[in-house]
Design an enzyme around this catalytic site. Structure first.
Site, PDB file in Angstrom:
ATOM      1  N   GLN A  54      14.155 -44.894 -29.874  1.00  0.00           N
ATOM      2  CA  GLN A  54      13.235 -45.061 -28.594  1.00  0.00           C
ATOM      3  C   GLN A  54      12.102 -44.367 -28.526  1.00  0.00           C
ATOM      4  O   GLN A  54      12.190 -43.337 -28.365  1.00  0.00           O
ATOM      5  CB  GLN A  54      14.025 -45.450 -27.354  1.00  0.00           C
ATOM      6  N   LYS A  82      17.883 -53.480 -23.693  1.00  0.00           N
ATOM      7  CA  LYS A  82      18.111 -53.839 -24.820  1.00  0.00           C
ATOM      8  C   LYS A  82      19.803 -54.122 -25.071  1.00  0.00           C
ATOM      9  O   LYS A  82      20.133 -55.172 -25.669  1.00  0.00           O
ATOM     10  CB  LYS A  82      17.651 -52.935 -26.138  1.00  0.00           C
ATOM     11  N   ASP A 131      12.530 -52.100 -35.967  1.00  0.00           N
ATOM     12  CA  ASP A 131      11.333 -51.965 -35.149  1.00  0.00           C
ATOM     13  C   ASP A 131      10.258 -52.493 -35.872  1.00  0.00           C
ATOM     14  O   ASP A 131       9.123 -52.579 -35.464  1.00  0.00           O
ATOM     15  CB  ASP A 131      10.922 -50.492 -34.835  1.00  0.00           C
TER      16      ASP A 131
HETATM   17  N1  GUN Z   1       8.551 -47.845 -27.175  1.00  0.00           N
HETATM   18  C1  GUN Z   1       7.923 -48.668 -26.649  1.00  0.00           C
HETATM   19  N2  GUN Z   1       7.942 -49.773 -27.195  1.00  0.00           N
HETATM   20  C2  GUN Z   1       8.695 -49.625 -28.278  1.00  0.00           C
HETATM   21  C3  GUN Z   1       9.369 -50.222 -29.271  1.00  0.00           C
HETATM   22  O1  GUN Z   1       8.801 -51.445 -29.497  1.00  0.00           O
HETATM   23  N3  GUN Z   1      10.108 -49.629 -30.173  1.00  0.00           N
HETATM   24  C4  GUN Z   1      10.690 -48.275 -30.059  1.00  0.00           C
HETATM   25  N4  GUN Z   1      11.338 -47.848 -30.945  1.00  0.00           N
HETATM   26  N5  GUN Z   1       9.961 -47.669 -28.985  1.00  0.00           N
HETATM   27  C5  GUN Z   1       9.233 -48.259 -28.190  1.00  0.00           C
END
Ligand code: GUN
Length: 290
Positions: A97, A53, A120
């Site tokens: 996350q 990211k 998100d």
């Molecule tokens: N863990 C797995 N996929 C995601 C996501 O799309 N966002 C977040 N914050 N954590 C994740």
């Protein structure tokens, strides 16, 4: 006949091409989009995702910061971090996350992030807006799946889409998105899950299968028809003795045999994964704009 391989990296690059201009425009107006990612604990897969990211932000000229905390952080501490980021006007997008260590309350953390910074799309306000067909932050993975279908000119209108997996992050929001009366949707959606009897019945009759259950190589050739399009959301680490890393990544679809049979398929890696990150960038730019 072998399937067409849908290249998520190429489609993600097209999304980036569109975003560059929008980011430049924001910068001219004095706005520097910024994403803050919070990583708690030492889950190796989460660390990899967070690095990817940050790299995408760097590539696009989006400012990013990753805040890392030990697994024993308290609920009060993580809530205080959310409050600080909510109050920071330079931060447009906040992403914590997931999964969090089990002593932390994920829902409370998600609800603490301001809906307008929730890139998100996990906050109940944003989920409610999606359900109501209102403009909102769409969760990045289902959003990526939908964009992937659109860029690949795969029609969803009137098609039977079978989603295997009912997670809050992928299966459920994707079902809502694809059933909407909007462009890139209008599908007849079936959600299969661990209690579904005869999953094969649904997958064999699907026009599009989205595998998002988190079980390595669950979808096999005998479960699919030869006209179907298969989108594999799974990313599973399986042991691979003798390789440098000792593991390899496989999807929720038994790629080699299914690719021999179906019309089109996404690979793992290089399929949905890059699209998830591209849509996170899209949401961050959207957050900075509003
Ligand atoms: N863990 C797995 N996929 C995601 C996501 O799309 N966002 C977040 N914050 N954590 C994740």
């Amino acid at each position: 006949m072998a399937a067409k391989i849908i290249d998520g990296r190429k489609i993600a690059d097209k999304i980036y091409d569109e975003l560059y201009g929008r980011i430049e425009f924001l910068k001219i107006k004095g706005i520097l989009p910024k994403l803050t990612v919070v990583l708690i604990g030492d889950d190796p897969a989460s660390a990899v995702y967070v690095r990817m990211k940050a790299k995408a932000c760097e590539k696009l000229g989006i400012e990013s910061e990753t805040l890392t905390y030990p697994a024993d952080i308290t609920q009060d501490e993580i809530i205080a971090i959310c409050d600080r980021l909510n109050a920071d006007n330079r931060v447009h997008g906040i992403l914590v996350q997931m999964p969090l260590p089990i002593h932390l309350d994920e829902n409370a953390v998600i609800e603490r992030i301001l809906p307008e910074k929730d890139v998100d799309g996990f906050h109940p306000v944003n989920k409610g807006k999606l359900q109501s067909g209102l403009d909102t932050f769409l969760p990045c993975t289902p959003f990526g799946v939908q964009k992937m279908l659109q860029y690949s000119q795969i029609e969803t209108s009137g098609k039977n889409v079978v989603i295997v997996g009912r997670s809050q992050i992928v299966g459920m929001p994707l079902a809502l998105m694809l059933a909407q009366k909007t462009e890139g949707a209008n599908a007849t959606v079936t959600v299969c899950h661990s209690r579904t009897k005869n999953i094969d019945f649904y997958t064999k009759n699907a026009d599009i299968i989205v595998a998002a259950l988190g079980q390595p190589e669950f979808i096999t050739a005998k479960m699919v028809s030869n006209h179907v399009i298969v989108i594999d959301v799974g990313v599973n680490r399986v042991d691979a003795p003798g390789t440098e890393k000792g593991y390899k990544l496989v999807g929720d679809v038994k790629f080699d045999e299914v690719a021999e049979k179906v019309r089109a398929i996404t690979p793992v890696p290089g399929g949905v994964g890059p699209m998830t990150i591209a849509m996170l960038m899209y949401n961050t730019v959207k957050a900075a704009k509003s």
